[in-house]
Design a protein around this motif. Sequence first.
Motif, mmCIF file in Angstrom:
data_model
loop_
_atom_site.group_PDB
_atom_site.id
_atom_site.type_symbol
_atom_site.label_atom_id
_atom_site.label_comp_id
_atom_site.label_asym_id
_atom_site.label_seq_id
_atom_site.Cartn_x
_atom_site.Cartn_y
_atom_site.Cartn_z
ATOM 1 N N GLU A 147 0.581 -1.460 -0.114
ATOM 2 C CA GLU A 147 0.311 -0.672 -0.114
ATOM 3 C C GLU A 147 0.646 1.332 -0.142
ATOM 4 O O GLU A 147 0.420 2.221 -0.429
ATOM 5 N N LEU A 202 -13.795 17.750 -2.682
ATOM 6 C CA LEU A 202 -13.693 17.436 -1.551
ATOM 7 C C LEU A 202 -14.442 17.889 -0.303
ATOM 8 O O LEU A 202 -15.442 17.271 -0.127
ATOM 9 N N GLN A 245 -2.343 16.806 -1.043
ATOM 10 C CA GLN A 245 -1.558 15.506 -1.838
ATOM 11 C C GLN A 245 -0.430 15.470 -2.706
ATOM 12 O O GLN A 245 0.692 15.607 -3.265
ATOM 13 N N ARG A 259 -5.842 9.408 -1.092
ATOM 14 C CA ARG A 259 -5.130 9.511 -2.512
ATOM 15 C C ARG A 259 -7.042 9.658 -3.742
ATOM 16 O O ARG A 259 -7.917 9.412 -3.408
ATOM 17 N N GLY A 260 -6.221 9.147 -4.898
ATOM 18 C CA GLY A 260 -7.175 9.319 -6.050
ATOM 19 C C GLY A 260 -6.922 10.688 -6.534
ATOM 20 O O GLY A 260 -6.815 11.751 -6.051
ATOM 21 N N SER A 261 -7.356 10.914 -7.769
ATOM 22 C CA SER A 261 -7.427 11.926 -9.039
ATOM 23 C C SER A 261 -9.163 12.748 -8.672
ATOM 24 O O SER A 261 -9.126 13.516 -8.758
ATOM 25 N N ARG A 262 -9.819 11.365 -9.073
ATOM 26 C CA ARG A 262 -11.030 11.512 -8.726
ATOM 27 C C ARG A 262 -11.883 12.524 -8.030
ATOM 28 O O ARG A 262 -11.272 11.711 -6.197
ATOM 29 N N ASP A 267 -13.045 9.040 -5.771
ATOM 30 C CA ASP A 267 -12.404 8.587 -5.182
ATOM 31 C C ASP A 267 -11.387 8.889 -4.117
ATOM 32 O O ASP A 267 -11.413 8.282 -3.191
ATOM 33 N N GLN A 268 -10.873 10.244 -4.217
ATOM 34 C CA GLN A 268 -11.153 10.942 -3.173
ATOM 35 C C GLN A 268 -11.710 10.138 -1.565
ATOM 36 O O GLN A 268 -11.631 10.772 -0.399
ATOM 37 N N ARG A 282 -14.066 8.832 -1.024
ATOM 38 C CA ARG A 282 -14.045 7.581 -0.331
ATOM 39 C C ARG A 282 -12.523 6.713 -0.011
ATOM 40 O O ARG A 282 -12.722 6.260 1.532
ATOM 41 N N ASP A 283 -11.307 7.839 -0.328
ATOM 42 C CA ASP A 283 -10.039 7.497 0.739
ATOM 43 C C ASP A 283 -10.375 7.713 2.114
ATOM 44 O O ASP A 283 -9.736 7.288 2.855
ATOM 45 N N TRP A 307 -19.576 3.404 2.247
ATOM 46 C CA TRP A 307 -17.817 3.724 2.365
ATOM 47 C C TRP A 307 -17.313 3.814 3.817
ATOM 48 O O TRP A 307 -16.273 3.839 4.567
#
Length: 243
Positions: A16, A102, A138, A155-158, A161-162, A164-165, A239
Amino acid sequence: MDSVTERDARLRIAAELRMFLPVSRRREWQRVTTDGTSTLGHHVESIGIPLTEVGPMVSDGRGVAPAHLLAPGEAVEVHPMPRPQPLPAEPRFLLDVHLGTLARRLRLLGVDTAYHNDMDDPALVAQANEERRVLLTQDRGLLRRRALWLGAYVRGSRPADQLRDVLERFAPPLAPWTRCTACNGVLVPVSKEEVASLLEAGTRRSYDTYGRCGDCGRIYWQGAHSDSLEEIVQSARIWANNP
């Protein structure tokens, strides 16, 4: 393969965490050279991994701290921060200038989220420390600032996804539709009569339940939630394991 010297120690990097390594060195075992003064934490950061992302580190079956001095020939297992990450209190966040979407989504979920689109790094660190907020970014350099009390790499670009992280990492309690997405203020229920003069005619006819931001005064009304916002809320509950 790097040449081996008698002063070398080895770090076993969990899968990870390998995303932080340079592509040319993205492998399980990392060799570092001991010098008697550089700490384990220094060596971990020197290969590209922010300490904010590191959880337990284990040498010969025992946990070691970032201040540990590596011995020649020693091997240390470097594990990621556990999820959900233990925190001393309910998490409150501060996001850097690149994570505005975000920030709005976290506020939509009722999570206390500070955000400014014009704040430099020293000011971000100062606010995070003063208000005991987790600084989300980031920017690895920002996470390496010694003065910062607590931060996390997103983490993540979308944005999905951010989000959820962050939710999976910190599992904050969710209270959708209770914060102003513009300024983070808490929404206070108000009667239709109190805000009628501020509403368009169509809104007055269609909705009866309203809230107003206690900080900026922005008005919200129940039922004015688009399908996309409802989808964000429903996904977030899954999530964050927060039904």
